[in-house]
Design an enzyme around this catalytic site. Structure first.
Site, PDB file in Angstrom:
ATOM      1  N   CYS A 143      12.052  36.096  31.623  1.00 43.49           N
ATOM      2  CA  CYS A 143      12.168  36.928  32.699  1.00 43.49           C
ATOM      3  C   CYS A 143      11.366  38.099  32.150  1.00 43.49           C
ATOM      4  O   CYS A 143      11.635  38.670  31.071  1.00 43.49           O
ATOM      5  CB  CYS A 143      13.408  37.266  32.838  1.00 43.49           C
ATOM      6  SG  CYS A 143      13.952  38.735  33.865  1.00 43.49           S
ATOM      7  N   THR A 199      11.641  41.034  34.172  1.00 45.45           N
ATOM      8  CA  THR A 199      12.149  41.898  35.199  1.00 45.45           C
ATOM      9  C   THR A 199      12.202  43.515  34.589  1.00 45.45           C
ATOM     10  O   THR A 199      12.172  44.440  35.128  1.00 45.45           O
ATOM     11  CB  THR A 199      13.653  41.695  35.667  1.00 45.45           C
ATOM     12  OG1 THR A 199      13.246  40.220  36.621  1.00 45.45           O
ATOM     13  CG2 THR A 199      14.267  42.798  36.679  1.00 45.45           C
TER      14      THR A 199
HETATM   15  P1  5GP Z   1      17.480  31.788  29.761  1.00 44.67           P
HETATM   16  O1  5GP Z   1      18.643  30.754  29.566  1.00 44.67           O
HETATM   17  O2  5GP Z   1      15.958  31.042  29.766  1.00 44.67           O
HETATM   18  O3  5GP Z   1      17.445  33.049  28.882  1.00 44.67           O
HETATM   19  O4  5GP Z   1      17.527  32.494  31.192  1.00 44.67           O
HETATM   20  C1  5GP Z   1      17.558  31.356  32.360  1.00 44.67           C
HETATM   21  C2  5GP Z   1      17.692  32.470  33.468  1.00 44.67           C
HETATM   22  O5  5GP Z   1      16.635  33.327  33.578  1.00 44.67           O
HETATM   23  C3  5GP Z   1      17.756  31.785  34.755  1.00 44.67           C
HETATM   24  O6  5GP Z   1      19.027  30.913  35.106  1.00 44.67           O
HETATM   25  C4  5GP Z   1      17.307  32.718  35.903  1.00 44.67           C
HETATM   26  O7  5GP Z   1      18.487  33.620  35.946  1.00 44.67           O
HETATM   27  C5  5GP Z   1      16.472  33.547  35.102  1.00 44.67           C
HETATM   28  N1  5GP Z   1      15.095  33.591  35.475  1.00 44.67           N
HETATM   29  C6  5GP Z   1      14.542  32.381  35.535  1.00 44.67           C
HETATM   30  N2  5GP Z   1      13.043  32.597  36.025  1.00 44.67           N
HETATM   31  C7  5GP Z   1      13.196  33.731  35.982  1.00 44.67           C
HETATM   32  C8  5GP Z   1      12.095  34.721  36.485  1.00 44.67           C
HETATM   33  O8  5GP Z   1      10.919  34.339  36.662  1.00 44.67           O
HETATM   34  N3  5GP Z   1      12.250  36.040  36.454  1.00 44.67           N
HETATM   35  C9  5GP Z   1      13.556  36.445  35.942  1.00 44.67           C
HETATM   36  N4  5GP Z   1      13.698  37.782  36.260  1.00 44.67           N
HETATM   37  N5  5GP Z   1      14.690  35.799  35.865  1.00 44.67           N
HETATM   38  C10 5GP Z   1      14.163  34.463  35.722  1.00 44.67           C
END
Ligand code: 5GP
Length: 371
Positions: free
Chosen positions: A195, A197
């Site tokens: 992400c 953001t």
């Molecule tokens: P991880 O477990 O990889 O740290 O986080 C997974 C979460 O990242 C997902 O469930 C979703 O909420 C968030 N996420 C997935 N793709 C994106 C993206 O392209 N942008 C953002 N801001 N969050 C994402």
């Protein structure tokens, strides 16, 4: 403008203090939880870990593998109604899996999503008697009034569904979503491994504090929360549960496996080592693509490009190929079980009650690495 100077914490900023324990072995720890919900009149029992609804993680193959451990998968939203029908009515039962108790249908909130949801609920109407149906309503920013209104509408039309909605990071919006009809609120803005953001918008909230605050708000209304994003090691998953998360959603930690439905790519590279003929040795690296659902990669794949008015808020990374997901899941569950034994919790349910976090200074983080 206002500045909130209260310190907010990420998983890396804390450790869990060990406590006297009479548990003999981590195998004694019960990792399943049983939940009731504020709206859906059903009870659910299982391991409250959820594979993220990303197209590289939330696959039918992942759902089958995780169901084998009584854990859950939020399917990505790009499956067709035919795909759902085949999986729910044939593939999963043939594999000896009850898909209803272990799988979320996921949707956004555009018109097409709402249509797809209605279609999926027609399939769900034929599920075996007494089985639950899980819906994940997922938007990057759960703060819009429109989102709360859509949650309310879906609650009215699908009274018996277990609805998870998000993402938010503060108590007042958690309460709003539960009042609007959510059973589970998904918590996390910006912590995800792919992400961007926080970089692109400057918006976010340290994830452990978000979980603590949202869990407190949700539990006051008999609602539940799912900590979504930011876990990179089993200890982070333990910290999320210890902080009050009822469910934990994982993307990156479950990426790179056979079940991710991706192509295993191979890269060959020259090393500095020489063979017996003094030739540079070539080594191979296998990897899979993993990308954010609002990255350029995902936008190009599913929507034919990034809309002009928006910037991508996700990135693409390469994850070393890790084989089947079973081993990884066992490692995660083993880690959390071990956390429970360190604090004397006989079950996952007791973990947060028995947890005292100690804050870790930034300096120590820097000396020993981030986690
Ligand atoms: P991880 O477990 O990889 O740290 O986080 C997974 C979460 O990242 C997902 O469930 C979703 O909420 C968030 N996420 C997935 N793709 C994106 C993206 O392209 N942008 C953002 N801001 N969050 C994402």
């Amino acid at each position: 403008m206002r500045i909130d100077t209260e310190v907010k914490l990420d998983y890396k900023n804390v450790l869990i203090r060990p406590k006297r324990s009479d548990l003999l072995s981590r195998s004694e720890v019960d990792m399943e939880r049983e939940f009731r919900f504020p709206h859906a009149k059903v009870t659910w029992k299982g391991v409250p870990i959820i594979a993220a609804n990303m197209d590289t993680v939330g696959t039918f193959e992942m759902a089958k593998a995780l169901a084998g451990h009584n854990a859950m998968t939020a399917l990505h939203k790009f499956y067709s109604q035919e795909d759902y029908k085949t999986y729910f009515e044939q593939e999963a039962p043939a594999a000896g899996i009850n898909p209803w108790a272990r799988t979320f249908f996921s949707f956004g909130i555009n018109e097409q999503d709402v249509e797809n949801l209605d279609e999926a609920m027609k399939l769900a109407a034929n599920r075996p008697e007494g089985e639950p149906v899980f819906i994940c309503l997922d938007v990057a920013n759960g703060y819009s009034e429109r989102f709360a209104r859509i949650v309310e509408r879906i609650r009215k039309t699908h009274e018996d569904a277990i609805i998870m909605a998000g993402n938010v990071v503060t108590g007042e919006m958690t309460e709003q979503l539960i009042i609007s009809g959510a059973d589970i609120v998904k918590v996390g803005i910006g912590p995800g491994s792919v992400c961007t953001t926080r970089k692109m918008t400057g918006v976010g909230y340290p994830q452990l504090s978000a979980v603590l605050e949202c869990a407190d708000a949700a539990h006051g209304l008999k609602g539940l929360v799912c900590a979504d994003g930011g876990c990179t090691v089993p200890g982070d998953v333990a910290k999320a549960f210890a902080g009050g998360a009822d469910f934990v959603m994982l993307g990156g930690m479950l990426a790179g496996h056979d079940e991710c439905n991706g192509q295993v790519l191979t890269r060959r590279y020259l090393t500095n080592e020489l063979d017996e003929n003094d030739k540079q040795i070539v080594k191979e690296e296998k990897f899979l693509e993993f990308y954010g659902m609002s990255s350029d990669t995902a936008m190009n794949k599913h929507y034919g490009g990034v809309a002009k008015y928006r910037a991508s808020e996700g990135k693409r990374v390469e994850i070393p190929y890790r084989g089947g997901v079973d081993g990884t899941l066992m490692e995660i569950l083993g880690g959390v079980r071990s956390t429970c034994t360190y604090v004397g919790a006989q079950s996952l349910k007791e973990l947060s009650k028995r947890t005292t976090f100690v804050t870790v200074s930034q300096q120590i983080n820097e000396v020993f690495g981030k986690s």
